[in-house]
Design a protein around this motif. Structure first.
Motif, PDB file in Angstrom:
ATOM      1  N   VAL A  30     -83.308  74.587  -1.048  1.00  0.00           N
ATOM      2  CA  VAL A  30     -83.300  73.127  -1.229  1.00  0.00           C
ATOM      3  C   VAL A  30     -84.002  72.448  -0.063  1.00  0.00           C
ATOM      4  CG1 VAL A  30     -81.836  71.079  -1.432  1.00  0.00           C
ATOM      5  CG2 VAL A  30     -81.193  73.197  -2.611  1.00  0.00           C
ATOM      6  N   ARG A  31     -83.728  72.921   1.152  1.00  0.00           N
ATOM      7  CA  ARG A  31     -84.382  72.337   2.332  1.00  0.00           C
ATOM      8  C   ARG A  31     -85.890  72.579   2.290  1.00  0.00           C
ATOM      9  NH1 ARG A  31     -80.470  70.842   6.066  1.00  0.00           N
ATOM     10  NH2 ARG A  31     -78.495  71.987   5.959  1.00  0.00           N
ATOM     11  N   ALA A  32     -86.294  73.747   1.802  1.00  0.00           N
ATOM     12  CA  ALA A  32     -87.719  74.056   1.719  1.00  0.00           C
ATOM     13  C   ALA A  32     -88.416  73.125   0.736  1.00  0.00           C
ATOM     14  CB  ALA A  32     -87.919  75.513   1.295  1.00  0.00           C
ATOM     15  N   VAL A  33     -87.783  72.889  -0.426  1.00  0.00           N
ATOM     16  CA  VAL A  33     -88.357  71.970  -1.401  1.00  0.00           C
ATOM     17  C   VAL A  33     -88.456  70.566  -0.806  1.00  0.00           C
ATOM     18  CG1 VAL A  33     -88.030  70.887  -3.657  1.00  0.00           C
ATOM     19  CG2 VAL A  33     -87.537  73.314  -3.369  1.00  0.00           C
ATOM     20  N   ASP A  34     -87.401  70.146  -0.124  1.00  0.00           N
ATOM     21  CA  ASP A  34     -87.384  68.823   0.486  1.00  0.00           C
ATOM     22  C   ASP A  34     -88.489  68.695   1.532  1.00  0.00           C
ATOM     23  OD1 ASP A  34     -86.160  66.236   0.789  1.00  0.00           O
ATOM     24  OD2 ASP A  34     -85.319  66.920   2.683  1.00  0.00           O
ATOM     25  N   ALA A  35     -88.689  69.753   2.312  1.00  0.00           N
ATOM     26  CA  ALA A  35     -89.741  69.734   3.328  1.00  0.00           C
ATOM     27  C   ALA A  35     -91.126  69.685   2.690  1.00  0.00           C
ATOM     28  CB  ALA A  35     -89.624  70.968   4.225  1.00  0.00           C
ATOM     29  N   ASP A  36     -91.318  70.463   1.634  1.00  0.00           N
ATOM     30  CA  ASP A  36     -92.608  70.440   0.933  1.00  0.00           C
ATOM     31  C   ASP A  36     -92.897  69.061   0.349  1.00  0.00           C
ATOM     32  OD1 ASP A  36     -93.106  73.041   1.534  1.00  0.00           O
ATOM     33  OD2 ASP A  36     -92.821  73.832  -0.482  1.00  0.00           O
ATOM     34  N   GLN A  37     -91.863  68.465  -0.216  1.00  0.00           N
ATOM     35  CA  GLN A  37     -92.052  67.139  -0.809  1.00  0.00           C
ATOM     36  C   GLN A  37     -92.426  66.122   0.260  1.00  0.00           C
ATOM     37  OE1 GLN A  37     -89.254  66.012  -3.833  1.00  0.00           O
ATOM     38  NE2 GLN A  37     -89.354  63.860  -3.290  1.00  0.00           N
ATOM     39  N   SER A  38     -91.770  66.169   1.409  1.00  0.00           N
ATOM     40  CA  SER A  38     -92.099  65.252   2.503  1.00  0.00           C
ATOM     41  C   SER A  38     -93.523  65.470   2.992  1.00  0.00           C
ATOM     42  CB  SER A  38     -91.113  65.440   3.667  1.00  0.00           C
ATOM     43  OG  SER A  38     -89.805  65.095   3.277  1.00  0.00           O
ATOM     44  N   VAL A  40     -96.089  66.675   1.231  1.00  0.00           N
ATOM     45  CA  VAL A  40     -97.026  66.156   0.227  1.00  0.00           C
ATOM     46  C   VAL A  40     -97.031  64.625   0.247  1.00  0.00           C
ATOM     47  CG1 VAL A  40     -97.468  65.971  -2.257  1.00  0.00           C
ATOM     48  CG2 VAL A  40     -96.941  68.195  -1.240  1.00  0.00           C
ATOM     49  N   ASP A  41     -95.865  64.020   0.417  1.00  0.00           N
ATOM     50  CA  ASP A  41     -95.791  62.553   0.477  1.00  0.00           C
ATOM     51  C   ASP A  41     -96.638  61.999   1.620  1.00  0.00           C
ATOM     52  OD1 ASP A  41     -94.143  62.365  -1.701  1.00  0.00           O
ATOM     53  OD2 ASP A  41     -92.289  62.165  -0.545  1.00  0.00           O
ATOM     54  N   ARG A  42     -96.626  62.711   2.756  1.00  0.00           N
ATOM     55  CA  ARG A  42     -97.425  62.243   3.900  1.00  0.00           C
ATOM     56  C   ARG A  42     -98.910  62.434   3.655  1.00  0.00           C
ATOM     57  NH1 ARG A  42     -93.263  64.785   6.802  1.00  0.00           N
ATOM     58  NH2 ARG A  42     -94.552  66.648   7.082  1.00  0.00           N
ATOM     59  N   ALA A  43     -99.271  63.573   3.083  1.00  0.00           N
ATOM     60  CA  ALA A  43    -100.693  63.882   2.901  1.00  0.00           C
ATOM     61  C   ALA A  43    -101.306  63.108   1.735  1.00  0.00           C
ATOM     62  CB  ALA A  43    -100.879  65.389   2.683  1.00  0.00           C
ATOM     63  N   TYR A  44    -100.508  62.865   0.708  1.00  0.00           N
ATOM     64  CA  TYR A  44    -100.991  62.138  -0.473  1.00  0.00           C
ATOM     65  C   TYR A  44    -100.226  60.814  -0.549  1.00  0.00           C
ATOM     66  CZ  TYR A  44    -103.473  66.298  -2.007  1.00  0.00           C
ATOM     67  OH  TYR A  44    -104.351  67.355  -2.085  1.00  0.00           O
ATOM     68  N   ASP A  45    -100.640  59.892   0.305  1.00  0.00           N
ATOM     69  CA  ASP A  45     -99.898  58.640   0.440  1.00  0.00           C
ATOM     70  C   ASP A  45    -100.535  57.471  -0.302  1.00  0.00           C
ATOM     71  OD1 ASP A  45    -102.103  58.472   2.045  1.00  0.00           O
ATOM     72  OD2 ASP A  45    -101.053  57.699   3.809  1.00  0.00           O
ATOM     73  N   LEU A  46    -101.545  57.747  -1.142  1.00  0.00           N
ATOM     74  CA  LEU A  46    -102.142  56.698  -1.969  1.00  0.00           C
ATOM     75  C   LEU A  46    -101.286  56.564  -3.221  1.00  0.00           C
ATOM     76  CD1 LEU A  46    -105.915  57.604  -1.621  1.00  0.00           C
ATOM     77  CD2 LEU A  46    -104.726  55.688  -0.564  1.00  0.00           C
ATOM     78  N   ASP A  54    -101.107  64.016  -9.502  1.00  0.00           N
ATOM     79  CA  ASP A  54    -101.427  65.410  -9.850  1.00  0.00           C
ATOM     80  C   ASP A  54    -100.836  66.372  -8.827  1.00  0.00           C
ATOM     81  OD1 ASP A  54    -102.843  64.459 -12.013  1.00  0.00           O
ATOM     82  OD2 ASP A  54    -104.816  64.677 -11.072  1.00  0.00           O
ATOM     83  N   ARG A  55    -100.983  66.028  -7.535  1.00  0.00           N
ATOM     84  CA  ARG A  55    -100.517  66.951  -6.489  1.00  0.00           C
ATOM     85  C   ARG A  55     -99.006  67.066  -6.473  1.00  0.00           C
ATOM     86  NH1 ARG A  55     -99.266  70.591  -4.687  1.00  0.00           N
ATOM     87  NH2 ARG A  55     -99.797  71.725  -2.788  1.00  0.00           N
ATOM     88  N   LYS A  56     -98.325  65.940  -6.665  1.00  0.00           N
ATOM     89  CA  LYS A  56     -96.869  65.976  -6.691  1.00  0.00           C
ATOM     90  C   LYS A  56     -96.360  66.750  -7.909  1.00  0.00           C
ATOM     91  CE  LYS A  56     -95.931  61.794  -4.027  1.00  0.00           C
ATOM     92  NZ  LYS A  56     -95.254  60.479  -3.993  1.00  0.00           N
ATOM     93  N   GLU A  57     -96.974  66.504  -9.037  1.00  0.00           N
ATOM     94  CA  GLU A  57     -96.547  67.211 -10.243  1.00  0.00           C
ATOM     95  C   GLU A  57     -96.778  68.713 -10.095  1.00  0.00           C
ATOM     96  OE1 GLU A  57     -97.184  67.149 -15.104  1.00  0.00           O
ATOM     97  OE2 GLU A  57     -97.951  65.502 -13.862  1.00  0.00           O
ATOM     98  N   GLN A  58     -97.894  69.086  -9.473  1.00  0.00           N
ATOM     99  CA  GLN A  58     -98.159  70.510  -9.240  1.00  0.00           C
ATOM    100  C   GLN A  58     -97.074  71.131  -8.365  1.00  0.00           C
ATOM    101  OE1 GLN A  58    -101.950  71.388  -7.349  1.00  0.00           O
ATOM    102  NE2 GLN A  58    -101.213  73.396  -6.693  1.00  0.00           N
ATOM    103  N   LEU A  59     -96.665  70.395  -7.321  1.00  0.00           N
ATOM    104  CA  LEU A  59     -95.615  70.886  -6.426  1.00  0.00           C
ATOM    105  C   LEU A  59     -94.323  71.139  -7.200  1.00  0.00           C
ATOM    106  CD1 LEU A  59     -94.581  71.383  -3.472  1.00  0.00           C
ATOM    107  CD2 LEU A  59     -93.834  69.003  -3.509  1.00  0.00           C
ATOM    108  N   TYR A  60     -93.921  70.177  -8.018  1.00  0.00           N
ATOM    109  CA  TYR A  60     -92.671  70.317  -8.757  1.00  0.00           C
ATOM    110  C   TYR A  60     -92.742  71.460  -9.767  1.00  0.00           C
ATOM    111  CZ  TYR A  60     -91.941  65.641  -6.843  1.00  0.00           C
ATOM    112  OH  TYR A  60     -91.816  64.571  -5.997  1.00  0.00           O
ATOM    113  N   ARG A  61     -93.880  71.617 -10.428  1.00  0.00           N
ATOM    114  CA  ARG A  61     -94.010  72.692 -11.420  1.00  0.00           C
ATOM    115  C   ARG A  61     -94.050  74.060 -10.732  1.00  0.00           C
ATOM    116  NH1 ARG A  61     -94.427  70.746 -16.341  1.00  0.00           N
ATOM    117  NH2 ARG A  61     -95.298  68.654 -16.704  1.00  0.00           N
ATOM    118  N   ASP A  62     -94.683  74.148  -9.572  1.00  0.00           N
ATOM    119  CA  ASP A  62     -94.705  75.413  -8.833  1.00  0.00           C
ATOM    120  C   ASP A  62     -93.292  75.837  -8.434  1.00  0.00           C
ATOM    121  OD1 ASP A  62     -97.424  75.610  -9.036  1.00  0.00           O
ATOM    122  OD2 ASP A  62     -97.860  74.921  -7.006  1.00  0.00           O
TER     123      ASP A  62
END
Length: 595
Positions: A30-38, A40-46, A54-62
């Motif tokens: 759970v912590r790893a998923v939370d860290a990955d999400q944070s 991606v949020d920083r890198a894809y902030d538009l 697309d990038r967020k959805e890819q993360l969740y599907r992976d």
């Protein structure tokens, strides 16, 4: 990302080696998923870029795909709870992206220029070299596009709808006239709600353009030479466009009389959100629960009113609302109520109140501006935020604030916000399974505090009919919140009707009702948030009956145990406390409100 996949793989291997009762929670995953999400949020902030979606959805599907390799049967019960929570959260995150894509599509024509900004900022994020002259051409073109879109919206606002004869005549124009019309400014019709949302999106785009420009400005002389003027023009055009949409189309000018605007998400999206909250009910069934609770409260209101000598509960309510403290005394009154509530639960051994938790709560006052959306007491940052009249408020607003925060109303809301409510809850959440904050739901966060209103009612916390009126007012309000918020999102109730319902049926002051509805529909949090109070409270109340009522735990043991689970859906707390069977595909089945 590689280290995260290694971490996951290591956990999966360990899950197949150790016995089920020795497997830990899935907290590291759970912590790893939370860290990955944070990350991606920083890198894809538009916010309004397809690449971000697309990038967020890819993360969740992976993560969903990799979650399937876990040996579910080898997990201990808490690990299974975490698995279901994580799977559910990832799936609902994909659903939310789908709704965001729909929202963007609705704004697409009004924001057709956004790709210029998104491409420039994305290229910067990819550390590509910038060509000042080429970038200046793009930014200059951006300014012109924005000006034209503003003109089209202005024309759409001024143009009157065409009648049938005008439409027929337009269709009969010859080709020469049709070509001429193509060259004219074509009007754009924009609803106030869409204008508000688009103005906010333009603000996000304007910030992105500013970040892009500031990154290079002054550091690359060639860039500044080319971009200084085009950037100023583009920034000014974006600011003017957003201001026009917000103030002239949406008519939001920062005044008390501003219209109430929000985005209704519709029934299909509501159904997805309800499933994500692990509730086996339809929107209509939730409304029916709210209506039943509302009816119960009305019946109890009549009883309390009769004890006060009134034949109409609204007259009794008016009497209670007139029982407010004079200016300068509200904070002292609230502090006294807080100490009384703490003493009540401690002397009855209802829940553990750690000495540090009891010591560190504080009190702050809400500004008149804050009271436009938070008209009553609230909790935040370890403090109870007290709403009350201030000298700068209009005379009528002062009186409405004082009536809405009278003694009997405030007595129960203080317990709701501090101890045994949110303050005690937050204190424990920071000390037990804090990784589950990722799964936080209003059905537990607000449900916990509302549950205590229900338990305190049962335990005769109200010692007078006036106190009962105060408690019933809020309980009735929670039922009303379900009704008005869900009907708004179903398209069955407009903001003005919501305000009228709260004033006429519940007895709110107009100021308080307007502030409440403004917050309900603003879109700053879940469309189901308002349901979370009563529905979550009923879930915990039903669980209390199932466990304490059956003699399986004491009051204190039950409450202390619930607080160790974190702010997760109550059905998963129930599954853990009763050790109920869970599977990979577990879905909500607990119809707690049917009886």
């Amino acid at each position: 990302m590689k280290s995260r996949w290694c971490l996951f793989a290591a956990f999966v291997v360990s899950a197949r080696v150790f016995a089920a009762d020795s497997i830990p929670d899935l907290h590291e995953v759970v912590r790893a998923v939370d860290a990955d999400q944070s990350t991606v949020d920083r890198a894809y902030d538009l916010r309004w870029a397809s690449a971000t979606f697309d990038r967020k959805e890819q993360l969740y599907r992976d993560w969903l795909k990799n979650l399937t390799v876990t040996n579910f049967d080898a997990l201990a019960q808490q690990g299974k709870v975490d698995y279901v929570l994580l799977r559910n959260d990832l799936s609902s995150s994909i659903d939310r992206i789908s709704l965001q894509r729909t929202r963007l599509q609705e704004m697409d024509e009004l924001l057709a220029f956004r790709d210029i900004i998104n491409e420039l900022e994305h290229a910067r994020g990819q550390m590509r070299a910038v060509d000042g002259q080429a970038a200046a051409s793009k930014v200059s073109d951006l300014a012109e596009q924005v000006k034209k879109f503003k003109e089209r919206v202005e024309k759409g606002k001024k143009d009157k709808p065409k009648d049938t004869n005008e439409i027929a005549k337009a269709k009969s124009d010859d080709s020469e006239k049709a070509e001429k019309k193509k060259s004219e400014v074509q009007p754009l019709k924009v609803s106030p709600a869409l204008a508000r949302r688009t103005a906010n999106a333009i603000g996000d785009l304007r910030n992105a353009l500013k970040n892009w420009f500031s990154f290079y400005d002054g550091y690359q002389p060639d860039f500044s030479w080319w971009l200084k003027k085009p950037y100023e023009e583009a920034n000014s055009a974006l600011e003017g466009y957003a201001k026009y949409l917000k103030e002239e189309v949406a008519e939001l000018k920062g005044k008390d009389e501003d219209p109430l605007l929000g985005d209704a998400i519709g029934r299909d999206a509501l159904i997805h959100d309800i499933a994500a909250e692990l509730l086996p009910y339809t929107p209509e069934e939730l409304i029916a629960i709210g209506e039943r609770e509302f009816a119960w409260c009305e019946a109890e209101m009549k009883k309390a009113a009769q004890q006060m000598g009134f034949d109409d509960w609204k007259k009794a309510l008016a009497k209670v609302k007139s029982n407010f403290v004079p200016p300068g005394k509200q904070e002292e009154t609230v502090a006294g109520f807080a100490r009384d509530a703490i003493e009540f639960v401690k002397t009855r051994d209802l829940v553990t109140v750690p000495p540090l938790c009891e010591d560190v709560w504080r009190l702050t006052m809400a500004s008149p501006e804050t009271q436009k959306s938070i008209p009553y007491v609230a909790y935040g940052g370890g403090s109870i935020i007290v709403a009350y009249a201030k000298d700068e408020m209009k005379h009528d607003d002062k009186l409405m604030s004082m009536r809405g925060n009278n003694r009997n109303f405030t007595r129960i809301t203080t317990a709701h916000e501090l101890i045994p409510g949110h303050h005690l809850q937050a204190f424990n959440a920071a000390r037990h399974r804090d990784y589950r904050r990722s799964f936080s739901t209003p059905f537990f966060v607000e449900g916990w505090a509302l549950y205590w209103e229900m338990r305190l009612w049962d335990l005769n916390y109200a010692t007078t009919p006036e106190d009962r009126i105060g408690m019933l007012f809020w309980r009735m309000h929670r039922g009303a919140r379900i009704i008005v918020s869900l009907k708004f999102h179903l398209g069955q109730m407009q903001p003005k009707e919501m305000v009228d319902f709260l004033v006429d049926r519940v007895g709110h002051e107009k100021l308080g009702a307007t502030s409440e509805v403004r917050r309900f529909i603003a879109g700053d949090y879940s469309p189901l948030y308002q349901c979370g109070y009563m529905i979550g409270g009923k879930q915990l109340y039903a669980l209390h009956k199932e466990i304490v009522g059956a003699g399986k735990m004491s009051e204190r043991e039950f409450h202390d145990t619930v607080l160790t689970y974190g702010p997760i859906p109550v059905e998963m707390i129930r599954a853990g406390m009763l050790n109920l069977p869970l599977s990979r595909e577990t879905k909500s089945t607990w119809r707690f409100a049917d009886n």
